[in-house]
Design an enzyme around this catalytic site. Structure first.
Site, PDB file in Angstrom:
ATOM      1  CD  GLU A 248     -40.199  26.661 -57.485  1.00 44.73           C
ATOM      2  OE1 GLU A 248     -41.024  26.781 -56.567  1.00 44.73           O
ATOM      3  OE2 GLU A 248     -40.216  25.723 -58.289  1.00 44.73           O
ATOM      4  CD  GLU A 383     -43.809  36.525 -49.906  1.00 46.43           C
ATOM      5  OE1 GLU A 383     -43.507  37.254 -50.859  1.00 46.43           O
ATOM      6  OE2 GLU A 383     -43.378  35.371 -49.764  1.00 46.43           O
TER       7      GLU A 383
HETATM    8  P1  NAD Z   1     -36.847  39.633 -55.814  1.00 50.26           P
HETATM    9  O1  NAD Z   1     -37.895  39.172 -56.759  1.00 50.26           O
HETATM   10  O2  NAD Z   1     -36.770  41.074 -55.500  1.00 50.26           O
HETATM   11  O3  NAD Z   1     -35.403  39.225 -56.331  1.00 50.26           O
HETATM   12  C1  NAD Z   1     -35.032  37.903 -56.609  1.00 50.26           C
HETATM   13  C2  NAD Z   1     -33.901  37.901 -57.596  1.00 50.26           C
HETATM   14  O4  NAD Z   1     -34.367  38.418 -58.834  1.00 50.26           O
HETATM   15  C3  NAD Z   1     -32.717  38.773 -57.197  1.00 50.26           C
HETATM   16  O5  NAD Z   1     -31.526  38.165 -57.595  1.00 50.26           O
HETATM   17  C4  NAD Z   1     -32.969  40.039 -57.990  1.00 50.26           C
HETATM   18  O6  NAD Z   1     -31.811  40.789 -58.240  1.00 50.26           O
HETATM   19  C5  NAD Z   1     -33.542  39.466 -59.267  1.00 50.26           C
HETATM   20  N1  NAD Z   1     -34.339  40.402 -60.072  1.00 50.26           N
HETATM   21  C6  NAD Z   1     -35.045  41.482 -59.654  1.00 50.26           C
HETATM   22  N2  NAD Z   1     -35.600  42.106 -60.713  1.00 50.26           N
HETATM   23  C7  NAD Z   1     -35.263  41.391 -61.811  1.00 50.26           C
HETATM   24  C8  NAD Z   1     -35.534  41.538 -63.205  1.00 50.26           C
HETATM   25  N3  NAD Z   1     -36.239  42.563 -63.684  1.00 50.26           N
HETATM   26  N4  NAD Z   1     -35.044  40.610 -64.053  1.00 50.26           N
HETATM   27  C9  NAD Z   1     -34.318  39.575 -63.589  1.00 50.26           C
HETATM   28  N5  NAD Z   1     -33.994  39.406 -62.294  1.00 50.26           N
HETATM   29  C10 NAD Z   1     -34.468  40.302 -61.408  1.00 50.26           C
HETATM   30  O7  NAD Z   1     -37.044  38.757 -54.509  1.00 50.26           O
HETATM   31  P2  NAD Z   1     -36.258  38.879 -53.127  1.00 50.26           P
HETATM   32  O8  NAD Z   1     -36.770  40.080 -52.416  1.00 50.26           O
HETATM   33  O9  NAD Z   1     -34.813  38.734 -53.375  1.00 50.26           O
HETATM   34  O10 NAD Z   1     -36.739  37.546 -52.383  1.00 50.26           O
HETATM   35  C11 NAD Z   1     -37.903  37.458 -51.624  1.00 50.26           C
HETATM   36  C12 NAD Z   1     -39.006  36.783 -52.414  1.00 50.26           C
HETATM   37  O11 NAD Z   1     -38.581  35.500 -52.853  1.00 50.26           O
HETATM   38  C13 NAD Z   1     -40.230  36.523 -51.558  1.00 50.26           C
HETATM   39  O12 NAD Z   1     -41.381  36.861 -52.300  1.00 50.26           O
HETATM   40  C14 NAD Z   1     -40.184  35.026 -51.293  1.00 50.26           C
HETATM   41  O13 NAD Z   1     -41.423  34.423 -51.053  1.00 50.26           O
HETATM   42  C15 NAD Z   1     -39.596  34.541 -52.574  1.00 50.26           C
HETATM   43  N6  NAD Z   1     -39.018  33.201 -52.401  1.00 50.26           N
HETATM   44  C16 NAD Z   1     -39.651  32.133 -52.974  1.00 50.26           C
HETATM   45  C17 NAD Z   1     -39.152  30.845 -52.796  1.00 50.26           C
HETATM   46  C18 NAD Z   1     -39.818  29.652 -53.434  1.00 50.26           C
HETATM   47  O14 NAD Z   1     -39.194  28.597 -53.482  1.00 50.26           O
HETATM   48  N7  NAD Z   1     -41.028  29.759 -53.915  1.00 50.26           N
HETATM   49  C19 NAD Z   1     -38.005  30.656 -52.030  1.00 50.26           C
HETATM   50  C20 NAD Z   1     -37.393  31.769 -51.446  1.00 50.26           C
HETATM   51  C21 NAD Z   1     -37.899  33.050 -51.641  1.00 50.26           C
END
Ligand code: NAD
Length: 479
Positions: A248, A383
């Site tokens: 997601e 975004e």
């Molecule tokens: P992010 O991708 O930086 O991090 C999300 C999670 O992934 C965190 O727990 C992070 O520690 C982990 N992560 C980061 N690198 C990783 C790796 N190499 N391997 C495994 N896990 C890893 O995102 P964010 O900044 O925390 O959240 C914002 C983003 O989330 C935005 O792009 C937003 O649109 C998206 N989002 C999507 C939905 C949806 O339902 N589509 C809902 C909420 C947020």
């Protein structure tokens, strides 16, 4: 305040004693630390989960359902504590955490407590061959759940609840930026009597802890919510191991406003869909397209309404817009705003940091409205994920459909019109996993939730989530 990992029903320090600071975004102060869990911690969490799986996967559906209900009730009973924790950790207004985040976390557990009792599979009789086929839906085993910082407990539980309802055991990681309510969920699971090892929570950075979960050869499925780039990286790591993936990801959602809409309802909702949670919701309508005939009026009214929003301390009762989640995120959002001029765009309102009395080091930004001259600019294509929306006029249905779809994302879209034919036409042609007509963020947890294009792969919600967390096995019996 030291937040520990929750492994095999107990709280514990990280094996390598590696800790990272946790910030309160509304004051900019460090208020605690969390483990930066290593491969060894993830291995311990996996071991606990694998140990619990044989027994958990053979509990009755009623037992699982009752335990999920108990967790839901405990979340509701602790609503005030959890909402305060969420506001402190994330910077969102306490009123929002109280009204939306925490009730939804309770609802997630209650929804899947009910859903699992109704979950069924198909049977196909092969007539003429004296055979009956049925589908066994069995839990996968140990699964990984990784969630972001914008709706911390809400999204963490949205994954964990269906995973354990379906009989899996879980290794879960909340965002390192917002670990507090996930930590408290561990306490709640202890209190509810969830058997040890069914849910294990490891804290840490994405590149260490998250990566270790995704790389773990025996964790067979990953449910991930977060950014598109991270999702692409996870897909690359997981693909050679043939893991089941639910991704997601990000969004850049159109909010399309026709002159024949219910204007007042549209205006109020558009303020929310633009700036709720400081614009840090993947479903926010960050690209607003307005029919030319009402563009000038909309611009004036929208700016007026947005100017009434109060940016302030998340704990003040009248705050509408709290702090952004981190210093780095504030800098990123500002860097987009600062490119407006060179993109031929104009900041109509906001765009500046706000100093909040008593919270001078917090990460506050005023809600920002930018008028763009083309849908192709960076401001309309990337975004931003903050309190920033763009507005732009359009003349025809065909033109605005092109604008809406001309973006790499496809998460959600909102349409404002009272024309039924147009509603159907757009619902069919918009490239988005969710289309809201004359509303926004009205959720029914039974519906499929997810995105198209670079907004993700797979769907959560209702039976979609239970299907994701089970392996369908065809059994064919000839008689
Ligand atoms: P992010 O991708 O930086 O991090 C999300 C999670 O992934 C965190 O727990 C992070 O520690 C982990 N992560 C980061 N690198 C990783 C790796 N190499 N391997 C495994 N896990 C890893 O995102 P964010 O900044 O925390 O959240 C914002 C983003 O989330 C935005 O792009 C937003 O649109 C998206 N989002 C999507 C939905 C949806 O339902 N589509 C809902 C909420 C947020």
């Amino acid at each position: 305040m030291k937040l520990q990992n929750f492994i095999n029903g107990a709280f514990c320090d990280p094996i390598q004693k590696d800790w990272i600071d946790n910030y309160n975004p509304s004051t900019g102060a460090v208020y605690g630390s969390i483990p930066n869990s290593s491969q060894a911690d993830v291995a311990a969490a996996y071991k606990a989960a694998a140990g619990a799986f044989p027994s958990w996967s053979s509990t009755t559906v009623e037992e699982r359902s009752q335990l999920l209900s108990k967790i839901s009730n405990l979340i509701t009973a602790k609503l005030a504590i959890l909402a305060k924790a969420e506001a402190k950790d994330n910077g969102k207004p306490l009123s929002l955490a109280t009204a939306i985040d925490i009730p939804r976390a309770a609802a997630n557990f209650q929804f899947f407590a009910n859903a699992i009792t109704q979950f069924s599979s198909e049977a196909h009789e092969s007539l003429g061959k004296n055979a009956i086929n049925f589908t066994l839906r069995q839990p996968i085993g140990v699964v990984g759940c990784i969630s972001p910082w914008n709706l911390p407990l809400y999204l963490f539980t949205w994954k964990i609840a269906p995973a354990i309802a379906a009989g899996n055991c879980v290794v879960a990681k909340p965002s390192e930026v917002t670990p507090l309510t996930a930590y408290l969920l561990g306490e709640i699971c202890q209190e509810a009597g969830l058997p040890n090892g069914v849910l294990n929570i490891v804290h840490g950075l994405g590149k260490t802890t998250g990566q270790a979960i995704v790389e773990h050869p025996q964790i067979k499925a990953i449910s991930f919510t977060g950014g598109t780039q991270t999702g692409a990286h996870i897909a690359r790591v997981a693909a050679p191991m043939f893991k089941k993936l639910s991704l997601e990801l990000g969004g850049k959602n159109p909010n399309i406003i026709f002159a024949d809409c219910d204007y007042e309802k549209m205006l109020d909702t558009t303020v929310r869909s633009s700036f709720a949670n400081q614009g840090q919701i993947c479903l926010c309508g960050s690209r607003i397209f307005v029919e030319q005939s009402i563009y000038t009026k909309f611009k004036k009214d929208f700016i007026q309404k947005v100017s009434e929003l109060k940016v302030g301390n998340p704990f003040s009762e009248n705050t509408n817009v709290g702090a952004l989640v981190s210093k780095e995120h504030l800098a990123k959002v500002k860097s987009y705003i600062n490119t407006s001029e060179e993109q031929g765009a104009r900041v109509l309102f906001g765009g500046k940091e706000v100093s909040v009395k008593g919270c001078e080091n917090g990460y506050y930004l005023s809600p920002t409205i930018i008028e763009v001259s083309t849908n192709d600019c960076v401001l309309n294509q990337e975004e931003i994920f903050g309190p920033v929306v763009t507005i732009m006029p359009f003349s025809t249905e065909k033109e605005v459909l092109q604008y809406a779809n001309n973006v790499k994302y496809g998460l959600s879209a909102t349409l404002w019109t009272n024309n039924l034919n147009r509603s159907m036409l757009f619902s069919k042609q918009l490239q988005a996993g969710i289309v809201w007509v004359n509303t926004w963020l009205l959720r029914d947890l039974r519906t499929p939730f997810g995105g198209m294009k670079e907004s993700g792969v797979g769907r959560e919600g209702g039976n979609e989530a239970l299907r994701f967390f089970t392996e369908p096995k065809n059994v064919c019996i000839q008689y």
